[in-house]
Enzyme design. Sequence first.
Site, mmCIF file in Angstrom:
data_model
loop_
_atom_site.group_PDB
_atom_site.id
_atom_site.type_symbol
_atom_site.label_atom_id
_atom_site.label_comp_id
_atom_site.label_asym_id
_atom_site.label_seq_id
_atom_site.Cartn_x
_atom_site.Cartn_y
_atom_site.Cartn_z
ATOM 1 C CD GLU A 63 -1.701 1.112 3.076
ATOM 2 O OE1 GLU A 63 -0.830 1.966 3.815
ATOM 3 O OE2 GLU A 63 -2.829 0.897 3.508
ATOM 4 C CG ASP A 119 -5.006 -1.922 -0.089
ATOM 5 O OD1 ASP A 119 -4.311 -2.996 -0.060
ATOM 6 O OD2 ASP A 119 -4.995 -0.858 0.893
#
Length: 347
Positions: A63, A119
Amino acid sequence: MRRELSRRCFCRSSMALSGVLAGAGEARAAMVADPDWELYKARYLRPEGRIVDTGNHDVSHSEGQGYGLFFASTFNDREAFESMWNWTRTTLKHKDGHLHSWRWTPAEPHITDTNNASDGDLMIAWALRRGALLWGREDFAQSAQAIIQALGRKCVRKIGSRLVLLPGARGFERPKNTVVNLSYYNMPALSRALRMDPTGPWKAVMDAGQQLVQSSRFGLWGLPPDWLSIDRKSERIYPASDFPPRFSYDAIRIPLYLKWANRMPESLTQALYAVSQNYASSGLPDWIDLKTGKRSDYNAPPGFKAVFLFAQKGADALSELPNIKESNDYYSASLTLQARIAAMEMV
């Protein structure tokens, strides 16, 4: 896999770029020499090219690498971009594929869990696409496309009538339910995924994700939880029992990405407004328990305020957003800088 709980670009025309870059007309002039980005680098970017999570013992996440790459491509910082991408692909990238391990720790063994975080992979792919458009790098475009196609194969599943994006390739499909994280539905990144992989599932994933958000209204304020369970038989949705039933560090990104992609439901805008008005004098809470209504006894970091302002006001929030100097950790600073970039792109 968030918070250790699991937790305008310039188009350089180039005939060398492949069809992967269809839609390059979206690219706009890159921002340059930005003081917030320089401060972010000074605080969170290490010389070897990794972004450190200063709120979690200086670990690094896919991330965080995605955020750093995205910021570097936004502010036309090729040197920082290439440093971060080199560390990411040589350290986190799976040897047998195109996804990335979600966490690296300073202590050996550095990677103890090779599961990916969707993500992080989405943000890395989006940043690579921006870098490809900005600097005419076909290799960046090809890497971005490969990540997106791998995500489609490994992290998109049909659960009853719902098409869902799993938080990672392993560990979220259970016999009776499937666990999802709605903040992993990074809508701007998913719209770019659709352009990179037009025959993939991405339009359906976005639509199904938005429907989930609109249905995920819990507690006094009608907010979505950090982690959500979907019953595999009835398709009933409820806050995941494995995690605190909170609107907190994960869920705060849901309105950021929906507003950024012009997909913000009015119901969520109204819920955020109600929360901001109720806690105006005492400060936004770090978390709200969606079952009891209890709030944290300490306030949220400035990055939460940045998201609340942007989600409610869009481009008009630009002059009110906090400066990243106000943030004491990487995650708050990352939220603030994303909200600022999103607001600028909406001007």
